[in-house]
Design a protein around this motif. Structure first.
Motif, PDB file in Angstrom:
ATOM      1  N   ARG A  83       0.829  -1.208   0.000  1.00 49.17           N
ATOM      2  CA  ARG A  83       0.000   0.000   0.000  1.00 49.17           C
ATOM      3  C   ARG A  83       0.863   1.257   0.000  1.00 49.17           C
ATOM      4  NH1 ARG A  83      -2.739   3.630   3.117  1.00 49.17           N
ATOM      5  NH2 ARG A  83      -1.805   3.082   5.095  1.00 49.17           N
ATOM      6  N   GLN A  84       1.847   1.277   0.864  1.00 43.73           N
ATOM      7  CA  GLN A  84       2.718   2.454   0.965  1.00 43.73           C
ATOM      8  C   GLN A  84       3.552   2.637  -0.301  1.00 43.73           C
ATOM      9  OE1 GLN A  84       2.420   4.676   3.271  1.00 43.73           O
ATOM     10  NE2 GLN A  84       1.129   3.502   4.650  1.00 43.73           N
ATOM     11  N   LEU A  85       4.045   1.543  -0.868  1.00 40.90           N
ATOM     12  CA  LEU A  85       4.805   1.648  -2.112  1.00 40.90           C
ATOM     13  C   LEU A  85       3.922   2.137  -3.258  1.00 40.90           C
ATOM     14  CD1 LEU A  85       7.090  -1.512  -1.987  1.00 40.90           C
ATOM     15  CD2 LEU A  85       7.785   0.886  -1.761  1.00 40.90           C
ATOM     16  N   GLY A  86       2.660   1.731  -3.252  1.00 39.46           N
ATOM     17  CA  GLY A  86       1.728   2.215  -4.270  1.00 39.46           C
ATOM     18  C   GLY A  86       1.571   3.720  -4.207  1.00 39.46           C
ATOM     19  N   ILE A  87       1.485   4.245  -3.002  1.00 39.06           N
ATOM     20  CA  ILE A  87       1.375   5.697  -2.812  1.00 39.06           C
ATOM     21  C   ILE A  87       2.645   6.385  -3.313  1.00 39.06           C
ATOM     22  CG2 ILE A  87       1.268   7.532  -1.067  1.00 39.06           C
ATOM     23  CD1 ILE A  87      -0.519   5.536   0.584  1.00 39.06           C
ATOM     24  N   LEU A  88       3.802   5.845  -2.938  1.00 41.76           N
ATOM     25  CA  LEU A  88       5.073   6.441  -3.353  1.00 41.76           C
ATOM     26  C   LEU A  88       5.283   6.330  -4.862  1.00 41.76           C
ATOM     27  CD1 LEU A  88       7.303   5.154  -0.427  1.00 41.76           C
ATOM     28  CD2 LEU A  88       6.578   7.518  -0.832  1.00 41.76           C
ATOM     29  N   GLU A  89       4.835   5.230  -5.448  1.00 43.89           N
ATOM     30  CA  GLU A  89       4.957   5.058  -6.893  1.00 43.89           C
ATOM     31  C   GLU A  89       4.051   6.045  -7.633  1.00 43.89           C
ATOM     32  OE1 GLU A  89       5.281   1.367  -9.973  1.00 43.89           O
ATOM     33  OE2 GLU A  89       3.553   1.338  -8.621  1.00 43.89           O
TER      34      GLU A  89
END
Length: 89
Positions: free
Chosen positions: A37-43
């Motif tokens: 989830r957090q990587l999706g936001i950062l991506e």
């Protein structure tokens, strides 16, 4: 970028060229769902790049700071330093 979890991710990525998802997950002690989830936001914010491929018949996900993400994170850290220094002057 202000989330403690996202800061931890960016901080970890700052010291490597790239890292396997599983290694990042273990080092930060996050669940698979939370890290995804957090990587999706950062991506979405173009701060990280995520590559998925096969290695010896296994799916592998590698994560790295994007060039602009590395620059933006460095600028963010510099601003934080200024704020902290101003508090102690």
């Amino acid at each position: 970028m202000h989330s403690p979890t996202r800061l931890a991710i960016l901080g970890a990525l700052r010291h490597v060229q790239q890292i396997n998802f599983a290694d990042l997950q273990n080092s930060l002690e996050l669940s698979t769902a939370e890290l995804s989830r957090q990587l999706g936001i950062l991506e979405k914010e173009s701060l990280v790049e995520i590559a998925k491929f096969r290695e010896r018949r296994h799916a592998v996900t590698r994560v790295r700071l994007s060039p602009s993400g590395r620059e933006r994170f460095q600028e963010y850290l510099e601003e934080l330093r200024k704020v902290v220094q101003a508090e102690f002057e």
